[in-house]
Structure formats: C-alpha cells, structure tokens
Scaffold this motif. Structure first.
Motif, PDB file in Angstrom:
ATOM      1  N   LYS A  36       0.811  -1.232   0.000  1.00 21.97           N
ATOM      2  CA  LYS A  36       0.000   0.000   0.000  1.00 21.97           C
ATOM      3  C   LYS A  36       0.841   1.278   0.000  1.00 21.97           C
ATOM      4  CE  LYS A  36      -0.935   0.755   4.907  1.00 21.97           C
ATOM      5  NZ  LYS A  36      -1.920   0.762   5.953  1.00 21.97           N
ATOM      6  N   LYS A  37       2.084   1.181   0.494  1.00 20.25           N
ATOM      7  CA  LYS A  37       2.903   2.401   0.561  1.00 20.25           C
ATOM      8  C   LYS A  37       3.884   2.465  -0.604  1.00 20.25           C
ATOM      9  CE  LYS A  37       2.589   3.251   5.429  1.00 20.25           C
ATOM     10  NZ  LYS A  37       3.213   2.981   6.705  1.00 20.25           N
ATOM     11  N   LYS A  38       4.451   3.663  -0.774  1.00 21.39           N
ATOM     12  CA  LYS A  38       5.536   3.815  -1.729  1.00 21.39           C
ATOM     13  C   LYS A  38       6.801   3.338  -1.010  1.00 21.39           C
ATOM     14  CE  LYS A  38       7.703   7.503  -4.503  1.00 21.39           C
ATOM     15  NZ  LYS A  38       8.892   6.746  -4.624  1.00 21.39           N
ATOM     16  N   LEU A  39       7.627   2.563  -1.683  1.00 21.03           N
ATOM     17  CA  LEU A  39       8.844   2.025  -1.058  1.00 21.03           C
ATOM     18  C   LEU A  39      10.049   2.888  -1.384  1.00 21.03           C
ATOM     19  CD1 LEU A  39       8.174  -1.748  -1.866  1.00 21.03           C
ATOM     20  CD2 LEU A  39       7.792  -0.576   0.308  1.00 21.03           C
ATOM     21  N   PRO A  40      11.056   2.978  -0.512  1.00 22.58           N
ATOM     22  CA  PRO A  40      11.114   2.383   0.820  1.00 22.58           C
ATOM     23  C   PRO A  40      10.170   3.083   1.786  1.00 22.58           C
ATOM     24  CG  PRO A  40      13.027   3.795   0.459  1.00 22.58           C
ATOM     25  CD  PRO A  40      12.250   3.783  -0.815  1.00 22.58           C
ATOM     26  N   ARG A  41       9.634   2.319   2.740  1.00 16.06           N
ATOM     27  CA  ARG A  41       8.685   2.918   3.678  1.00 16.06           C
ATOM     28  C   ARG A  41       9.233   2.824   5.116  1.00 16.06           C
ATOM     29  NH1 ARG A  41       8.895  -1.268   6.150  1.00 16.06           N
ATOM     30  NH2 ARG A  41       7.477  -3.023   6.319  1.00 16.06           N
ATOM     31  N   GLU A  42       8.741   3.750   5.943  1.00 19.86           N
ATOM     32  CA  GLU A  42       9.135   3.762   7.365  1.00 19.86           C
ATOM     33  C   GLU A  42       8.357   2.692   8.107  1.00 19.86           C
ATOM     34  OE1 GLU A  42      10.977   5.548   9.609  1.00 19.86           O
ATOM     35  OE2 GLU A  42      11.967   6.862   8.150  1.00 19.86           O
ATOM     36  N   LYS A  43       8.965   2.100   9.116  1.00 21.34           N
ATOM     37  CA  LYS A  43       8.236   1.188  10.010  1.00 21.34           C
ATOM     38  C   LYS A  43       8.775   1.444  11.408  1.00 21.34           C
ATOM     39  CE  LYS A  43       6.372  -2.684  11.730  1.00 21.34           C
ATOM     40  NZ  LYS A  43       6.455  -2.251  13.128  1.00 21.34           N
ATOM     41  N   ALA A  44       7.888   1.769  12.343  1.00 20.30           N
ATOM     42  CA  ALA A  44       8.335   1.983  13.726  1.00 20.30           C
ATOM     43  C   ALA A  44       8.980   0.695  14.210  1.00 20.30           C
ATOM     44  CB  ALA A  44       7.144   2.321  14.606  1.00 20.30           C
ATOM     45  N   CYS A  45      10.230   0.769  14.625  1.00 21.69           N
ATOM     46  CA  CYS A  45      10.945  -0.450  15.006  1.00 21.69           C
ATOM     47  C   CYS A  45      12.181  -0.090  15.812  1.00 21.69           C
ATOM     48  CB  CYS A  45      11.359  -1.204  13.741  1.00 21.69           C
ATOM     49  SG  CYS A  45      12.011  -2.853  14.073  1.00 21.69           S
ATOM     50  N   ASN A  99      22.230  -4.874  15.384  1.00 22.80           N
ATOM     51  CA  ASN A  99      21.641  -3.539  15.406  1.00 22.80           C
ATOM     52  C   ASN A  99      21.479  -3.047  13.966  1.00 22.80           C
ATOM     53  OD1 ASN A  99      20.754  -1.157  16.567  1.00 22.80           O
ATOM     54  ND2 ASN A  99      22.795  -0.446  17.193  1.00 22.80           N
ATOM     55  N   ILE A 100      20.244  -3.057  13.466  1.00 21.35           N
ATOM     56  CA  ILE A 100      20.047  -2.700  12.049  1.00 21.35           C
ATOM     57  C   ILE A 100      19.261  -1.401  11.894  1.00 21.35           C
ATOM     58  CG2 ILE A 100      20.131  -5.064  11.117  1.00 21.35           C
ATOM     59  CD1 ILE A 100      16.902  -4.755  11.131  1.00 21.35           C
ATOM     60  N   ASN A 101      19.393  -0.837  10.703  1.00 24.90           N
ATOM     61  CA  ASN A 101      18.543   0.274  10.310  1.00 24.90           C
ATOM     62  C   ASN A 101      17.330  -0.352   9.621  1.00 24.90           C
ATOM     63  OD1 ASN A 101      17.386   2.081   8.263  1.00 24.90           O
ATOM     64  ND2 ASN A 101      18.929   3.517   8.999  1.00 24.90           N
ATOM     65  N   GLN A 261       7.205   7.979  17.177  1.00 31.87           N
ATOM     66  CA  GLN A 261       6.570   6.919  16.366  1.00 31.87           C
ATOM     67  C   GLN A 261       5.671   6.065  17.248  1.00 31.87           C
ATOM     68  OE1 GLN A 261      10.184   4.933  14.942  1.00 31.87           O
ATOM     69  NE2 GLN A 261       9.532   5.377  12.864  1.00 31.87           N
ATOM     70  N   LEU A 262       4.455   5.853  16.796  1.00 27.43           N
ATOM     71  CA  LEU A 262       3.551   4.966  17.536  1.00 27.43           C
ATOM     72  C   LEU A 262       3.053   3.877  16.594  1.00 27.43           C
ATOM     73  CD1 LEU A 262       1.674   4.216  19.948  1.00 27.43           C
ATOM     74  CD2 LEU A 262       0.016   5.818  19.008  1.00 27.43           C
ATOM     75  N   TRP A 263       3.230   2.632  17.004  1.00 25.39           N
ATOM     76  CA  TRP A 263       2.657   1.532  16.227  1.00 25.39           C
ATOM     77  C   TRP A 263       2.295   0.408  17.198  1.00 25.39           C
ATOM     78  CZ3 TRP A 263      -0.240   1.616  12.437  1.00 25.39           C
ATOM     79  CH2 TRP A 263      -0.475   0.512  11.607  1.00 25.39           C
ATOM     80  N   PHE A 264       1.981  -0.767  16.694  1.00 21.93           N
ATOM     81  CA  PHE A 264       1.411  -1.820  17.549  1.00 21.93           C
ATOM     82  C   PHE A 264       2.098  -3.160  17.322  1.00 21.93           C
ATOM     83  CE2 PHE A 264      -1.614   1.395  16.417  1.00 21.93           C
ATOM     84  CZ  PHE A 264      -2.154   1.757  17.639  1.00 21.93           C
ATOM     85  N   ILE A 265       2.044  -4.005  18.351  1.00 21.71           N
ATOM     86  CA  ILE A 265       2.418  -5.405  18.138  1.00 21.71           C
ATOM     87  C   ILE A 265       1.165  -6.260  18.390  1.00 21.71           C
ATOM     88  CG2 ILE A 265       4.893  -5.162  18.675  1.00 21.71           C
ATOM     89  CD1 ILE A 265       4.259  -6.477  21.416  1.00 21.71           C
ATOM     90  N   PRO A 266       1.057  -7.387  17.683  1.00 29.57           N
ATOM     91  CA  PRO A 266      -0.127  -8.238  17.889  1.00 29.57           C
ATOM     92  C   PRO A 266      -0.150  -8.794  19.302  1.00 29.57           C
ATOM     93  CG  PRO A 266       1.322  -9.132  16.149  1.00 29.57           C
ATOM     94  CD  PRO A 266       2.013  -7.963  16.725  1.00 29.57           C
ATOM     95  N   PHE A 267      -1.349  -8.977  19.829  1.00 29.15           N
ATOM     96  CA  PHE A 267      -1.452  -9.563  21.177  1.00 29.15           C
ATOM     97  C   PHE A 267      -2.618 -10.533  21.215  1.00 29.15           C
ATOM     98  CE2 PHE A 267      -1.167  -9.612  25.796  1.00 29.15           C
ATOM     99  CZ  PHE A 267       0.206  -9.532  25.949  1.00 29.15           C
ATOM    100  N   PHE A 268      -2.556 -11.544  20.341  1.00 30.04           N
ATOM    101  CA  PHE A 268      -3.654 -12.518  20.257  1.00 30.04           C
ATOM    102  C   PHE A 268      -3.102 -13.890  19.872  1.00 30.04           C
ATOM    103  CE2 PHE A 268      -3.564 -12.460  15.618  1.00 30.04           C
ATOM    104  CZ  PHE A 268      -3.243 -11.148  15.284  1.00 30.04           C
ATOM    105  N   THR A 269      -3.917 -14.904  20.110  1.00 33.93           N
ATOM    106  CA  THR A 269      -3.558 -16.260  19.691  1.00 33.93           C
ATOM    107  C   THR A 269      -3.437 -16.277  18.178  1.00 33.93           C
ATOM    108  OG1 THR A 269      -4.834 -17.154  21.491  1.00 33.93           O
ATOM    109  CG2 THR A 269      -4.373 -18.664  19.695  1.00 33.93           C
TER     110      THR A 269
END
Ligand SMILES: Cc1cc2nc3c(=O)[nH]c(=O)nc-3n(C[C@H](O)[C@H](O)[C@H](O)COP(=O)(O)OP(=O)(O)OC[C@H]3O[C@@H](n4cnc5c(N)ncnc54)[C@H](O)[C@@H]3O)c2cc1C
Length: 364
Positions: A36-45, A99-101, A261-269
């Motif tokens: 969905k995004k134009k690459l390269p894209r940012e990812k909170a990490c 330690n990566i970018n 940066q705010l993003w989420f991690i999954p928390f489900f089975t």
C-alpha cells in the motif's frame, strides 16, 4: 481496468511478504506483492535482531545481511533492569543483538525479492475480494483486477486480509518510541546495550533504550493502553521520570525534540488463515510479546506459507493444511510467551532478572 493472473498474490512488502515472495520465486511460482505504501517505507521499530534471525535468513533464503544495513555499533549487548532498579541490573553474558537500520533492512529485502523476479505493485491496496469457482479475484485501488489461486496476507498487525477472513478485531498492544539525536559527547553515556526495564509501574510490557549511530531510541510498550490514546504517551513520561532517577546522566540527551513513532504489536492467539488464504508475520499474530521481537518470526512464517503454497500446487490440496503443520511450533511458542507476559507480576520480573544464568553485574 486491467486483469492479470498470478499463481500467488502476497499482500504487504514487509519482512513476511518479502520472505514469502523470495521463497516462491525460488520455487518458480509466479508471484505478485501488493504494497500500500511507496517504497522504501518507514516502520516503527527498534531494529534489533537476535542471532536466530540471521540464521533464518541464511538457512531458509540463503541471504546474508549486507554491511550497509547495520547501524553503528553493529551489535549490542542485552541489559535487564528489574523493578528494584539499576543497582540490580544484569548484562546477559555471551549474548548479542544485531543492530540494524529498519528502513534499509526492509529496502534490502524488497530489492532481493525484485531481483529474483517478484513483482511489487506499490502505492496499491486490495479493496475487494471475490471468489469464482476455485479462483480468488482481487480488485485493487489502482484499478487492477488480479486473478490468483493463493493469497498470503503479510499486511501487518492491522491486516486487511485477516479482517476479510474473520471479520472481527484482534487485540494489539501499542509501542511508542521517541528518538533523540546523539551528540558525540554523549557516546560515553549511552553504552552499546539494549537496556530493557522490566518495571510494571511504568509499563506492563517493557520500556527500553537503544543506541543507534547518531540517535538514542526510548520505547514503551503496554498491552493495557488503549489504541490511539494518550495513555501510552503518558507511559513515556513515566519512563523518562524513572530514567532521571535511575540514570541521571541520560537526562541531558532528552533536552532536544524527539522524532515520535507509535505503532502496535499483535497480542492474540495466532490465526493463520482459511483454505488457500494464509496469514504470516504480524498479520497472523506471530510475535514474541515479552521482547517485542517479530522480524524473525515474520521471515520464518513467510517462508512456511510459501512452502505450503508450493506443496498445495503439487498435491492439489488446501494450502492451510500444510501451513498448519509448518507453523505448529511457532504458534505454540507465541502462545506460551504471551501467557507468560500476561501473568508477569512485579515479583516474577524481579526474579527473572535474578535467575538469569551466566550473569555479571553490569557497570552502567
Ligand atoms: C515500536 C516497535 C518496535 C519493534 N522493534 C522490533 C525489533 O527491534 N526487532 C524485531 O524483530 N521486531 C520488532 N518489532 C516487531 C516488528 O516490527 C514486526 O513484527 C515486523 O515488522 C513484522 O513484519 P511483517 O512483514 O509481518 O509486517 P510489517 O513489517 O508491518 O509489514 C507489513 C507491510 O504491509 C503493508 N500493508 C499494510 N496493509 C496493507 C494493505 N491493506 N495492502 C497492501 N499493503 C499493506 C504495510 O505498508 C507494510 O509494508 C517492533 C514493533 C514495534 C511496533
């Protein structure tokens, strides 16, 4: 409107999607990735990888991370700080994290996939899914009609594909980061460690500090904080208060304006799909909730999903059947860690650090 046919369509060009694409390309399966995004894209990490991630890339995809993807320092040690504070912190001996970018890492993976013949359609989302006989038809926002037999949903924690299958919301935990510029004179303050604070007074997942080449990242994760609420940002304020008390030398670094940066991690089975629609990575809920680590699990599950698709093409049976077998251990691992994290008391956190084997007291 154009109509195109692919053996498999992957949604999302993160680590899970690229790993699945690379594996399918190796198996000569005609594959498209829709991103969905134009690459390269940012990812909170936080951009940290355990040795196992390096191993998975090498063993399953024959890939070696190039130098340009690493930060400085290229590896960091792991320090746990228990609720009782820095005085009882421990450095995990003989343990290092790479330690990566993150932007460069994902960009490298997408270029590897493209170089193996995987097409990536950027700036495009699927908006409608239809089923006709045994075929799956995807209508995209760029006006394409894609015909395929398999879909692998690698579209992250808020997966559209998962929603199409299960039509419900899945819990996830916010992780909020602030990055501060690191002047040369601060080099002696922030050592080459991943500092994890296991203090539930601040956050019930973790709070952390990471050293990058020219910045310091602070992070807080909490599975009780509400989506998009100010709560998680308030947790960061609490964390900074704790830092001022425990590591006062760090405070001067916090005087400049951070990148937030705010993003989420999954928390489900984990949920892994339906028939010939598979889910991998965050979309499936594959994450280590105790550490927040998900890249390795994304790559691994992406590869397993691709293997299941290949087997399904050969054996003419549903891909989910093969995938289920491939990811049994991953599901078990994620469930155990999530239960463990859910039930962590302050006392258990203290003991976790105390019980770490092969430890030395760390000089901070
Ligand atoms: C703050 C934070 C710090 C983290 N730190 C670490 C760490 O240090 N180490 C680690 O291993 N893990 C870390 N994680 C977890 C890790 O980032 C994820 O587990 C990992 O990115 C999962 O990869 P993925 O490919 O499944 O999903 P993603 O990396 O999220 O990729 C999904 C892709 O799908 C695309 N997409 C989404 N929706 C659509 C759609 N509808 N159509 C098309 N494309 C779509 C997105 O644009 C994206 O490119 C962290 C997570 C957070 C939130």
């Amino acid at each position: 409107m154009t109509a195109k046919k692919y053996d498999a369509v992957i949604i999302g060009a993160g680590p899970a999607g690229c790993a699945a694409g690379l594996k399918l390309a190796n198996e000569e399966v005609n594959t498209l990735i829709v991103e969905k995004k134009k690459l390269p894209r940012e990812k909170a990490c936080a951009g940290l990888l355990p040795e196992a991630a390096i191993q998975v890339l090498e063993d399953y995809l024959n890939l070696k991370i190039p130098e340009k993807v690493f930060e400085e320092p290229s590896t960091v040690g792991l320090v746990y700080i228990p609720p009782s504070g820095v005085k009882n912190a421990v450095l995990k001996l003989n343990y290092k994290l790479y330690n990566i970018n993150r932007v460069k890492f994902d960009s490298w993976l997408t270029s590897e996939a493209e170089s193996k013949g995987v097409k990536i359609l950027q700036n495009t989302r699927p908006e409608k899914i239809l089923f006709k006989n045994k075929e799956i038809i995807l209508k995209t926002t760029s006006g394409e009609t894609l015909h395929t037999s398999y879909i692998i949903g690698c579209d992250g924690v808020k997966s559209w594909v998962r929603h199409q299958i299960f039509n419900k919301n899945f819990p996830h935990a916010p992780v909020y980061q602030e990055s501060y510029p690191l002047k040369k004179e601060y080099n002696n303050i922030v050592k080459p460690y991943f500092y994890i604070f296991l203090n539930s007074q601040v956050c019930n997942l973790y709070s952390y500090i990471i050293r990058k080449k020219d910045k310091m990242i602070l992070g807080v994760g909490d599975f009780n904080s509400k989506k998009n609420s100010k709560e998680i940002v308030n947790k960061m304020t609490e964390f900074k208060k704790l830092l001022t008390k425990e590591l006062p030398a760090f405070t001067q670094i916090l005087n400049s304006n951070p990148v937030r940066q705010l993003w989420f991690i999954p928390f489900f089975t984990p949920e892994i799909g339906l028939e010939n629609i598979l889910l991998a990575g965050d979309a499936a809920g594959f994450v280590n909730s105790f550490s927040g680590e998900g890249i390795r699990l994304a790559v691994e599950s992406g590869v397993y999903a691709a293997e299941a698709v290949k087997k399904s093409i050969i054996e003419k049976d549903q891909a989910l059947k093969y995938y289920q077998k491939n990811v049994e251990n991953l599901i078990d691992f994620c469930n155990k860690i999530r239960d463990y994290t859910n039930n962590l008391t302050e006392h258990k956190r203290e003991n976790y650090v105390k019980d770490l084997k092969a430890i030395i007291k760390v000089a901070l």
